[in-house]
Design a protein around this motif. Sequence first.
Motif, short mmCIF file in Angstrom:
data_model
loop_
_atom_site.label_atom_id
_atom_site.label_comp_id
_atom_site.label_asym_id
_atom_site.label_seq_id
_atom_site.Cartn_x
_atom_site.Cartn_y
_atom_site.Cartn_z
N ALA A 93 16.29 18.17 13.27
CA ALA A 93 16.80 16.94 13.82
C ALA A 93 15.53 16.48 14.80
CB ALA A 93 18.04 16.83 14.73
N ASN A 94 15.06 17.19 15.47
CA ASN A 94 13.98 16.95 16.40
C ASN A 94 12.75 16.71 15.79
OD1 ASN A 94 14.63 17.16 19.41
ND2 ASN A 94 15.57 19.18 18.75
N THR A 95 12.26 17.40 14.96
CA THR A 95 11.18 17.23 14.06
C THR A 95 11.15 15.73 13.34
OG1 THR A 95 10.55 19.38 13.99
CG2 THR A 95 9.35 18.05 12.53
N GLN A 96 12.13 15.69 12.75
CA GLN A 96 12.31 14.63 11.73
C GLN A 96 12.54 13.20 12.25
OE1 GLN A 96 13.50 14.82 7.87
NE2 GLN A 96 12.87 16.95 7.57
N ALA A 97 13.46 13.18 13.45
CA ALA A 97 13.60 12.21 14.42
C ALA A 97 12.13 11.52 15.16
CB ALA A 97 14.60 12.30 15.35
N ASN A 98 11.27 12.58 15.39
CA ASN A 98 9.96 12.31 16.19
C ASN A 98 9.29 11.82 15.08
OD1 ASN A 98 7.40 12.16 17.46
ND2 ASN A 98 7.43 14.52 17.63
N GLN A 99 8.97 12.26 13.88
CA GLN A 99 8.01 11.80 12.81
C GLN A 99 8.65 10.38 12.12
OE1 GLN A 99 8.34 15.14 9.78
NE2 GLN A 99 6.73 16.33 10.91
N ARG A 100 9.78 10.11 12.21
CA ARG A 100 10.66 8.86 11.80
C ARG A 100 9.99 7.87 12.77
NH1 ARG A 100 15.23 5.44 12.41
NH2 ARG A 100 15.49 4.63 10.47
N GLY A 101 10.07 8.19 13.95
CA GLY A 101 9.66 7.18 15.26
C GLY A 101 8.03 6.81 14.92
N MET A 102 7.23 7.74 14.55
CA MET A 102 6.10 7.54 14.63
C MET A 102 5.80 6.53 13.07
SD MET A 102 4.47 11.37 15.13
CE MET A 102 2.94 10.77 14.77
N LEU A 103 6.51 6.73 12.21
CA LEU A 103 6.46 6.07 10.73
C LEU A 103 6.68 4.63 11.05
CD1 LEU A 103 7.99 8.64 8.30
CD2 LEU A 103 5.30 7.84 8.54
N VAL B 147 -4.65 5.94 5.61
CA VAL B 147 -4.97 6.20 7.16
C VAL B 147 -4.95 7.67 7.25
CG1 VAL B 147 -3.85 5.68 9.17
CG2 VAL B 147 -3.88 4.07 7.75
N GLY B 148 -6.03 7.95 8.19
CA GLY B 148 -6.33 9.51 8.12
C GLY B 148 -5.11 10.09 8.98
N THR B 149 -4.65 9.56 9.93
CA THR B 149 -3.58 10.08 10.78
C THR B 149 -2.56 10.16 9.82
OG1 THR B 149 -4.59 8.98 12.68
CG2 THR B 149 -2.30 9.67 12.83
N GLU B 150 -2.20 9.42 9.17
CA GLU B 150 -0.92 9.45 8.41
C GLU B 150 -0.93 10.53 7.53
OE1 GLU B 150 2.21 6.16 6.14
OE2 GLU B 150 -0.02 5.52 6.35
N ARG B 151 -2.00 10.66 6.66
CA ARG B 151 -2.45 11.65 5.81
C ARG B 151 -2.09 13.11 6.55
NH1 ARG B 151 -6.83 9.11 4.33
NH2 ARG B 151 -8.44 10.82 5.14
N SER C 14 0.94 -1.16 0.11
CA SER C 14 -0.22 0.01 0.04
C SER C 14 0.96 1.37 0.04
CB SER C 14 -0.97 -0.05 1.09
OG SER C 14 -0.18 0.00 2.45
N ALA C 15 0.27 2.37 -0.50
CA ALA C 15 0.94 3.60 -0.34
C ALA C 15 1.32 3.96 1.16
CB ALA C 15 0.00 4.79 -0.78
N ASP C 16 0.37 3.74 2.13
CA ASP C 16 0.67 3.96 3.56
C ASP C 16 2.12 3.12 3.88
OD1 ASP C 16 -2.46 4.96 4.74
OD2 ASP C 16 -2.49 3.35 3.01
#
Length: 216
Positions: free
Chosen positions: A85-95, A183-187, A45-47
Motif C-alpha cells: 500500500a505504501n510503495t504503490q500509493a507513493n509511486q501512483r502519486g509520482m505517475l 523519460v529516464g526517471t520514469e524508466r 507516448s509510452a511514457d
Amino acid sequence: MRRAGWVAAGAAVVLAAVGGVTVALADGPVASAPAAKSKVPTDGSADAGFARDMAVHHQQAVEMSFVIRDRTDDPGIRRLAYDIANTQANQRGMLLGWLDLWGLPYASSDAPMAWMKHGGDGGHSGHQVKDGALMPGMATKTEMARLAKANGKQAEILFLQLMTDHHKGGVTMAQGCVDQCSVGTERKLAQGMVDAQESELKLMADLLKERDAKPR
C-alpha cells in the motif's frame, strides 16, 4: 491505532511523491533547455500511457491491501499489505504528478495498454477484458467482492493469489516502460517496480506454501 498508522503513512506517501515528481523534471528529457517543451512526452507516448495505466493498476493493489488488513490478523500478511500500500500509493502519486507536469490528462481515449508494443500485455491491448479487469493481472469485480467477504486463512490465500497475478501483470507493464519510455526517471522507476515486485512474488509464493496453497 493500526488504522491511524496506515492513514499517517498515507500522508507521508503524498509528501514523498511530490519530491519524486520534481526529480522527473531534473533528470528526464524535460530538463532545462530552451527547446525542452518540445521534448515533453506526447499524449500517445509510452511514457504517458504507462503513467496512466500503472496509476490505475496500482490503485487496485492499494485497495486490495486495505481490504486484507481488515480480514486477517496475521502479522506477515499485514506487513506485506502495508508495504504494498505504501510503495504503490507513493509511486501512483509520482505517475499522476508527471502527467500534471507534462500537461496531459489522467484519462485517454486510447484503450488500456494500447501503448504496449509486441503484444507484451498478455493479449489485453486494445480491448477491455470481462468483469471489469482492465489490464494484465488486475482482479475482476467478482474477485474483489470475494476478497471483501473472506476471512482468516481463506482471505489470506485469496489475497496472495490475486496479488501474485497482479504483480505478474505489473512486472509486464513496468518492463514495457523500461523498454519503451523516453523519460529516464520514469524508466528508472519502472525498473524499480520490476525488481521489487519480482522479489515480492517470491515472498508470496513462500507465504502460499505455508498455507498449503499455490499461485493460480
